[in-house]
Design an enzyme around this catalytic site. Structure first.
Site, PDB file in Angstrom:
ATOM      1  CG  HIS A 126      -2.018   0.978   1.125  1.00  0.00           C
ATOM      2  ND1 HIS A 126      -3.280   0.643   0.671  1.00  0.00           N
ATOM      3  CD2 HIS A 126      -2.052   2.311   1.358  1.00  0.00           C
ATOM      4  CE1 HIS A 126      -4.035   1.724   0.651  1.00  0.00           C
ATOM      5  NE2 HIS A 126      -3.307   2.750   1.060  1.00  0.00           N
TER       6      HIS A 126
ATOM      7  CG  HIS B 248       3.302   2.929   3.636  1.00  0.00           C
ATOM      8  ND1 HIS B 248       3.441   1.832   2.812  1.00  0.00           N
ATOM      9  CD2 HIS B 248       4.159   2.715   4.670  1.00  0.00           C
ATOM     10  CE1 HIS B 248       4.333   0.994   3.318  1.00  0.00           C
ATOM     11  NE2 HIS B 248       4.791   1.517   4.445  1.00  0.00           N
TER      12      HIS B 248
END
Ligand SMILES: O=P(O)(O)O[C@H]1O[C@H](CO)[C@@H](O)[C@H](O)[C@H]1O
Ligand SMILES: O=P(O)(O)O[C@H]1O[C@H](CO)[C@@H](O)[C@H](O)[C@H]1O
Lengths: 345, 345
Positions: free
Chosen positions: A158, A160
């Protein structure tokens, strides 16, 4: 005697930002490769995985539930290195305090910065600036960094980054502080302000540029496709950037990262991070030797599966690179600015 | 306030040999692992592969044929970074000369140092010492290093090391030179002579020891199972070792490397190298601040397939380790000294 050709003749280059040298042996690129071949970065991440603790609506390890966020999202790290109340360990060690934040860039897991809209990247930049203000009020150094790709130890696909704030100047920060301070004293101009001007003029190592920003493969780059992102104006810290400069930064980040992905047609792994003037008590001090900048350290060397190893000689003796920074800049500069994934659809 | 426990409370440790700090956050080991899983090192190397350019009788890339060697074997690297005649590259770069040697440890491809006989290891040590004499007569720094395992960028499973000699002091050598010089000046005793005595007394970080040698996980170790191999006597360079000290070194290397392999029952990857007093013109200088030592930098952290990544925060800010040096030393110390492969047969 033949004339010097940096592509053929090994040489040492000085890194004024770290007061160290890098060994350039470009002719090593001619060797056949017999080393380790990496798994290429995976490209089958689902947009939403309810078991991924970084996704909207997921439950994190500490039982907290993520909001259904639609832009950036931040939380304190569930496994903090931080213990502000660490007791005194005696003479030989120094306790410290650190605060750690994870920041998701986007609600989707199958997107990365170069595939995000400039307006979405702009929101990330604004959050970064906010964190420097918030955490910088208390902490001496606020390190924003992104590890991208499994090759760079990133444990979650993800999109980030992390922000670790500490009440001490880390080694690299202390080095950048000392080198920039010494340079200003000696030359009457901040090191990276002068350097950006020189590079903009020479063009030889420029990868992308716009009105406010410049990306170069620095003269002293150690990683094959390492870059340095610099403002043209003298800027101390991220929060000092104007709205225009932030939009312009979103745009140049998208262009740079698109080129990175296009180089080997793969989601390009790297570690990146921001260095700006120290904060905390330093907010009151004269920091005119500092220039804001970001470093990108990508490991790939020849293809999506062949990386540079910083091992034996590099660890024990001296960093060494196998293609010249000018060759790397040239390759990156020539690449298109439309993302290869966009072309395919 | 609780009393300080280095396993629970994060702290900074000073590395006097590099004048830098390492951040210790041992409680991070409690986190579940979600990161990249490595391929375990391969264990099916044939004893002899006629296509492997390091094997006895093989043809190397430059057409030369290896002898049917039955002990160590050396040759100049076929792809040298060396160009002693590099022309002057102008103001911003410095040309240098370097000489590179590959040294095979043994005629077999399916053997490693811990599986070799002490007498065979002794021959490797003698060759190392010879090379320091030979190359050291001309070059300022002779770096002996071994990259072991694909994880450490090693492109050939045949047991071997490399020796790169240069006419300049590499970064790491210059740092070790400065730190040891400053320490002697301040404390009247060589840094590593004092340090070895302290560690031998404390025992807390000792992994193996014998009459002449001591192996510790240094107080400032950055890699999880990093070790420092030190003579008890004040020794400048490898050639200064007596015959007895060399035998004793072969024995302690075998014991250390066997423990390394036994830790995760796998051929333990690492980069290692020797640091001794500079050579060339320095042979005539007072080098009493120097103490000979070897560094072992192994990447594995939790198992044969889970490694420590030195990425984002480490590259941009500060090196960080996830278990204490005392915990690492304890684990290594408790391991048996019979190689796991010997037990199985
Ligand atoms: O010379 P080799 O074994 O091909 O190469 C290996 O060791 C060198 C020296 O540490 C490194 O520069 C290379 O990145 C690594 O792959
Ligand atoms: O915090 P993470 O993403 O789990 O961990 C990753 O980044 C950290 C900071 O650069 C490193 O110390 C770890 O080795 C790496 O795996």
């Amino acid at each position: 005697k033949p004339t010097f050709d940096p592509k053929e003749h090994q040489h040492l280059r000085y890194n004024p930002l770290r007061d160290s040298w890098v060994l350039v042996s470009a002719h090593r690129m001619k060797r056949p490769w017999k080393g380790q071949v990496e798994k290429p970065p995976e490209d089958n991440t689902p947009r939403h995985d309810p078991n991924n603790p970084l996704c909207p609506g997921s439950v994190r390890a500490n039982g907290e539930v993520n909001p259904e966020y639609d832009s950036t999202f931040m939380f304190d790290n569930d496994f903090p290195a931080l213990q502000p109340d660490a007791p005194d360990p005696g003479i030989s060690t120094v306790p410290f305090s650190q605060f750690r934040v994870v920041m998701c860039f986007h609600p989707w897991s199958d997107i990365t910065l170069p595939l995000m809209q400039p307006a979405e990247i702009r929101k990330v930049i604004d959050k970064w600036a906010d964190l420097i203000v918030e955490l910088g009020a208390e902490y001496t150094w606020v390190q924003i960094f992104e590890n991208k790709g499994a090759m760079m130890g990133c444990s979650n696909p993800h999109p980030h980054c992390q922000v670790w704030a500490s009440n001490f100047l880390p080694n690299e920060a202390a080095l950048a502080e000392r080198c920039q301070r010494d340079f200003l004293q000696k030359h009457g101009e901040p090191l990276l302000v002068q350097y950006a001007r020189m590079e903009a003029q020479a063009q030889e190592r420029v990868v992308v540029e716009n009105e406010h920003w410049l990306v170069v493969v620095p003269y002293w780059a150690t990683w094959p496709f390492q870059t340095l992102l610099l403002p043209r104006r003298h800027v101390f810290r991220l929060p000092d950037l104007t709205a225009q400069e932030r939009d312009s930064l979103a745009s140049i980040m998208k262009r740079l990262l698109t080129k990175y992905d296009n180089l080997f047609e793969v989601s390009f792994p790297y570690s990146m991070g921001w260095h700006g003037a120290p904060t905390g008590s330093h907010l009151q001090e004269d920091m005119s030797h500092w220039q804001l900048h970001a470093h990108y350290y990508p490991p790939l060397l020849r293809s999506a599966t062949i990386r540079k190893f910083m091992v034996g000689y590099e660890m024990l003796a001296n960093e060494q690179r196998d293609l010249t920074p000018e060759q790397a800049a040239d390759q990156l500069r020539k690449l298109g600015e439309e993302h290869y994934k966009m072309k395919k659809t």
